[in-house]
Structures are given as structure tokens and as C-alpha cells.
Design a protein around this motif. Structure first.
Motif, PDB file in Angstrom:
ATOM      1  N   ILE A 124      -7.569  -6.454   0.599  1.00  0.00           N
ATOM      2  CA  ILE A 124      -7.879  -6.418  -0.838  1.00  0.00           C
ATOM      3  C   ILE A 124      -9.388  -6.460  -1.043  1.00  0.00           C
ATOM      4  O   ILE A 124      -9.936  -5.749  -1.891  1.00  0.00           O
ATOM      5  N   ASN A 125     -10.101  -7.260  -0.226  1.00  0.00           N
ATOM      6  CA  ASN A 125     -11.565  -7.307  -0.325  1.00  0.00           C
ATOM      7  C   ASN A 125     -12.176  -5.944  -0.022  1.00  0.00           C
ATOM      8  O   ASN A 125     -13.135  -5.531  -0.667  1.00  0.00           O
ATOM      9  N   PHE A 126     -11.622  -5.226   0.968  1.00  0.00           N
ATOM     10  CA  PHE A 126     -12.099  -3.872   1.257  1.00  0.00           C
ATOM     11  C   PHE A 126     -11.889  -2.968   0.050  1.00  0.00           C
ATOM     12  O   PHE A 126     -12.771  -2.210  -0.333  1.00  0.00           O
ATOM     13  N   PHE A 127     -10.712  -3.042  -0.554  1.00  0.00           N
ATOM     14  CA  PHE A 127     -10.431  -2.221  -1.731  1.00  0.00           C
ATOM     15  C   PHE A 127     -11.403  -2.532  -2.855  1.00  0.00           C
ATOM     16  O   PHE A 127     -11.959  -1.632  -3.481  1.00  0.00           O
ATOM     17  N   ASP A 128     -11.586  -3.802  -3.130  1.00  0.00           N
ATOM     18  CA  ASP A 128     -12.410  -4.208  -4.265  1.00  0.00           C
ATOM     19  C   ASP A 128     -13.901  -3.958  -4.052  1.00  0.00           C
ATOM     20  O   ASP A 128     -14.635  -3.723  -4.994  1.00  0.00           O
ATOM     21  N   SER A 129     -14.350  -3.971  -2.793  1.00  0.00           N
ATOM     22  CA  SER A 129     -15.770  -3.747  -2.536  1.00  0.00           C
ATOM     23  C   SER A 129     -16.120  -2.273  -2.369  1.00  0.00           C
ATOM     24  O   SER A 129     -17.279  -1.901  -2.439  1.00  0.00           O
ATOM     25  N   MET A 130     -15.131  -1.406  -2.163  1.00  0.00           N
ATOM     26  CA  MET A 130     -15.370   0.024  -1.945  1.00  0.00           C
ATOM     27  C   MET A 130     -14.532   0.895  -2.880  1.00  0.00           C
ATOM     28  O   MET A 130     -13.779   1.737  -2.426  1.00  0.00           O
ATOM     29  N   PRO A 131     -14.648   0.713  -4.184  1.00  0.00           N
ATOM     30  CA  PRO A 131     -13.774   1.473  -5.092  1.00  0.00           C
ATOM     31  C   PRO A 131     -13.984   2.983  -5.045  1.00  0.00           C
ATOM     32  O   PRO A 131     -13.077   3.750  -5.282  1.00  0.00           O
ATOM     33  N   GLU A 132     -15.188   3.427  -4.685  1.00  0.00           N
ATOM     34  CA  GLU A 132     -15.449   4.861  -4.657  1.00  0.00           C
ATOM     35  C   GLU A 132     -14.812   5.552  -3.477  1.00  0.00           C
ATOM     36  O   GLU A 132     -14.678   6.770  -3.451  1.00  0.00           O
ATOM     37  N   GLU A 133     -14.379   4.815  -2.455  1.00  0.00           N
ATOM     38  CA  GLU A 133     -13.808   5.435  -1.255  1.00  0.00           C
ATOM     39  C   GLU A 133     -12.302   5.357  -1.184  1.00  0.00           C
ATOM     40  O   GLU A 133     -11.706   5.627  -0.190  1.00  0.00           O
ATOM     41  N   ARG A 134     -11.646   4.940  -2.254  1.00  0.00           N
ATOM     42  CA  ARG A 134     -10.194   4.850  -2.252  1.00  0.00           C
ATOM     43  C   ARG A 134      -9.630   6.178  -2.166  1.00  0.00           C
ATOM     44  O   ARG A 134      -9.147   6.995  -2.440  1.00  0.00           O
ATOM     45  N   VAL A 182       3.023  -8.872  -6.683  1.00  0.00           N
ATOM     46  CA  VAL A 182       2.439  -8.521  -5.389  1.00  0.00           C
ATOM     47  C   VAL A 182       1.343  -7.482  -5.645  1.00  0.00           C
ATOM     48  O   VAL A 182       1.591  -6.501  -6.350  1.00  0.00           O
ATOM     49  N   PRO A 183       0.142  -7.668  -5.113  1.00  0.00           N
ATOM     50  CA  PRO A 183      -0.910  -6.666  -5.298  1.00  0.00           C
ATOM     51  C   PRO A 183      -0.460  -5.300  -4.766  1.00  0.00           C
ATOM     52  O   PRO A 183       0.188  -5.208  -3.726  1.00  0.00           O
ATOM     53  N   TYR A 184      -0.828  -4.267  -5.511  1.00  0.00           N
ATOM     54  CA  TYR A 184      -0.392  -2.896  -5.210  1.00  0.00           C
ATOM     55  C   TYR A 184      -1.605  -1.982  -5.200  1.00  0.00           C
ATOM     56  O   TYR A 184      -2.410  -2.012  -6.133  1.00  0.00           O
ATOM     57  N   TYR A 185      -1.744  -1.184  -4.147  1.00  0.00           N
ATOM     58  CA  TYR A 185      -2.836  -0.218  -4.061  1.00  0.00           C
ATOM     59  C   TYR A 185      -2.314   1.117  -3.552  1.00  0.00           C
ATOM     60  O   TYR A 185      -1.358   1.166  -2.782  1.00  0.00           O
ATOM     61  N   GLU A 186      -2.959   2.187  -3.988  1.00  0.00           N
ATOM     62  CA  GLU A 186      -2.670   3.532  -3.494  1.00  0.00           C
ATOM     63  C   GLU A 186      -3.907   4.036  -2.762  1.00  0.00           C
ATOM     64  O   GLU A 186      -5.014   3.949  -3.287  1.00  0.00           O
ATOM     65  N   ILE A 195       0.862  -1.176   0.000  1.00  0.00           N
ATOM     66  CA  ILE A 195       0.000   0.000   0.000  1.00  0.00           C
ATOM     67  C   ILE A 195       0.900   1.228   0.000  1.00  0.00           C
ATOM     68  O   ILE A 195       1.806   1.337   0.829  1.00  0.00           O
ATOM     69  N   VAL A 196       0.660   2.133  -0.948  1.00  0.00           N
ATOM     70  CA  VAL A 196       1.433   3.372  -1.056  1.00  0.00           C
ATOM     71  C   VAL A 196       0.460   4.538  -0.909  1.00  0.00           C
ATOM     72  O   VAL A 196      -0.658   4.500  -1.426  1.00  0.00           O
ATOM     73  N   SER A 197       0.873   5.566  -0.198  1.00  0.00           N
ATOM     74  CA  SER A 197       0.001   6.724   0.008  1.00  0.00           C
ATOM     75  C   SER A 197      -0.202   7.472  -1.299  1.00  0.00           C
ATOM     76  O   SER A 197       0.682   7.500  -2.162  1.00  0.00           O
ATOM     77  N   GLU A 198      -1.368   8.090  -1.425  1.00  0.00           N
ATOM     78  CA  GLU A 198      -1.685   8.855  -2.632  1.00  0.00           C
ATOM     79  C   GLU A 198      -0.798  10.079  -2.776  1.00  0.00           C
ATOM     80  O   GLU A 198      -0.567  10.550  -3.893  1.00  0.00           O
ATOM     81  N   ASP A 199      -0.278  10.597  -1.662  1.00  0.00           N
ATOM     82  CA  ASP A 199       0.555  11.793  -1.743  1.00  0.00           C
ATOM     83  C   ASP A 199       2.054  11.479  -1.747  1.00  0.00           C
ATOM     84  O   ASP A 199       2.880  12.367  -1.573  1.00  0.00           O
ATOM     85  N   ALA A 200       2.400  10.216  -1.998  1.00  0.00           N
ATOM     86  CA  ALA A 200       3.814   9.863  -2.173  1.00  0.00           C
ATOM     87  C   ALA A 200       4.296  10.457  -3.500  1.00  0.00           C
ATOM     88  O   ALA A 200       3.494  10.763  -4.385  1.00  0.00           O
ATOM     89  N   SER A 201       5.590  10.593  -3.643  1.00  0.00           N
ATOM     90  CA  SER A 201       6.126  11.158  -4.883  1.00  0.00           C
ATOM     91  C   SER A 201       5.835  10.218  -6.054  1.00  0.00           C
ATOM     92  O   SER A 201       5.679   9.005  -5.876  1.00  0.00           O
ATOM     93  N   ASN A 241       7.856   9.301  -8.271  1.00  0.00           N
ATOM     94  CA  ASN A 241       8.974   8.370  -8.381  1.00  0.00           C
ATOM     95  C   ASN A 241       8.767   7.162  -7.456  1.00  0.00           C
ATOM     96  O   ASN A 241       8.999   6.023  -7.857  1.00  0.00           O
ATOM     97  N   THR A 242       8.320   7.419  -6.242  1.00  0.00           N
ATOM     98  CA  THR A 242       8.064   6.340  -5.284  1.00  0.00           C
ATOM     99  C   THR A 242       6.942   5.442  -5.787  1.00  0.00           C
ATOM    100  O   THR A 242       7.049   4.206  -5.750  1.00  0.00           O
ATOM    101  N   LYS A 243       5.865   6.052  -6.265  1.00  0.00           N
ATOM    102  CA  LYS A 243       4.746   5.265  -6.789  1.00  0.00           C
ATOM    103  C   LYS A 243       5.185   4.389  -7.953  1.00  0.00           C
ATOM    104  O   LYS A 243       4.861   3.199  -8.010  1.00  0.00           O
ATOM    105  N   LYS A 244       5.953   4.975  -8.875  1.00  0.00           N
ATOM    106  CA  LYS A 244       6.422   4.229 -10.049  1.00  0.00           C
ATOM    107  C   LYS A 244       7.332   3.082  -9.624  1.00  0.00           C
ATOM    108  O   LYS A 244       7.205   1.960 -10.125  1.00  0.00           O
ATOM    109  N   GLU A 245       8.231   3.355  -8.679  1.00  0.00           N
ATOM    110  CA  GLU A 245       9.153   2.318  -8.198  1.00  0.00           C
ATOM    111  C   GLU A 245       8.388   1.127  -7.632  1.00  0.00           C
ATOM    112  O   GLU A 245       8.679  -0.024  -7.963  1.00  0.00           O
ATOM    113  N   PHE A 246       7.395   1.396  -6.789  1.00  0.00           N
ATOM    114  CA  PHE A 246       6.640   0.303  -6.183  1.00  0.00           C
ATOM    115  C   PHE A 246       5.697  -0.373  -7.171  1.00  0.00           C
ATOM    116  O   PHE A 246       5.513  -1.592  -7.103  1.00  0.00           O
TER     117      PHE A 246
END
Length: 106
Positions: free
Chosen positions: A96-106, A61-65, A39-45, A47-52
Motif C-alpha cells: 500500500i505504501n508503494f501504491f500511495d507513494s507512486m501514484p503516477e506509475e500505477r 479491505v484495501p483494493y487496488y488495480e 489487487i486486481v489487474s487493469e485488464d480484468a473484466s 464485472n470482475t473489477k466491480k465484484e471485487f
């Protein structure tokens, strides 16, 4: 509300010792095949997001922001964190189930 449950689950995983946080620890967990979710924060750089994103794609590995650095850090009882690796399959599936069931709240 669902976001609070999501953050509470991350906190529970941290208390169980199943979360690695920070860029170095997250990278190490992924490369040593211990991470089941990153899990990477939405306000990460960017470059960091791209790296992960690239690393998680390569190591499959599943990846979410989501959330902010402050929110992720607070969820695990630490200072700001731009990245987290969840090192438990059960916690990862639940998150992952939380992410997939609540896409509007990401």
C-alpha cells in the motif's frame, strides 16, 4: 523501476505463502477475513473489477488495480492472474505504501 520493486514484493509475499491468487481464492480470502489487500489487474473484466470493488468495500479491505494479468501472474510465478489477495499485514502495508507513494506509475 518502482513497479519492479512492487512486483518483487508481491513475489516475496508469494514465496512466504501469503498470497492467494485467482478469483475463487481471492474471494475466499476476503470473505474469511484473511485478506489485508486485494489487487486486481487493469485488464480484468469490468464485472470482475466491480465484484471485487464492492466486496472489498463491504469487508473493508484495501483494493487496488494495477498491471496486467500476465504481469501479476509472472510476479508470483504462475500463469495469468486477474486477482490477488495478500494475507499478511506487513506485506500489505508495504505494498500500500508503494501504491500511495507512486501514484503516477500505477
Amino acid at each position: 523501476m518502482a513497479n519492479n520493486k512492487f512486483l518483487s514484493l508481491i513475489g516475496l509475499a508469494q514465496k512466504a505463502g501469503k498470497v492467494k491468487s485467482g478469483e475463487f481464492a481471492t474471494t475466499e480470502a476476503v470473505k474469511s477475513f484473511k485478506a489485508f489487500l486485494v489487487i486486481v489487474s487493469e485488464d480484468a473484466s469490468e464485472n470482475t473489477k466491480k465484484e471485487f470493488r464492492n466486496m472489498c468495500s463491504f469487508y473493508e479491505v484495501p483494493y487496488y488495480e494495477t498491471s496486467t494479468k500476465e504481469t501479476l501472474g509472472h510476479a508470483i510465478g504462475k500463469d495469468c492472474r486477474s486477482s490477488l489477495a495478500v494475507c499478511d499485514e506487513g506485506f500489505s502495508k508495504s505494498l500500500i505504501n508503494f501504491f500511495d507513494s507512486m501514484p503516477e506509475e500505477r
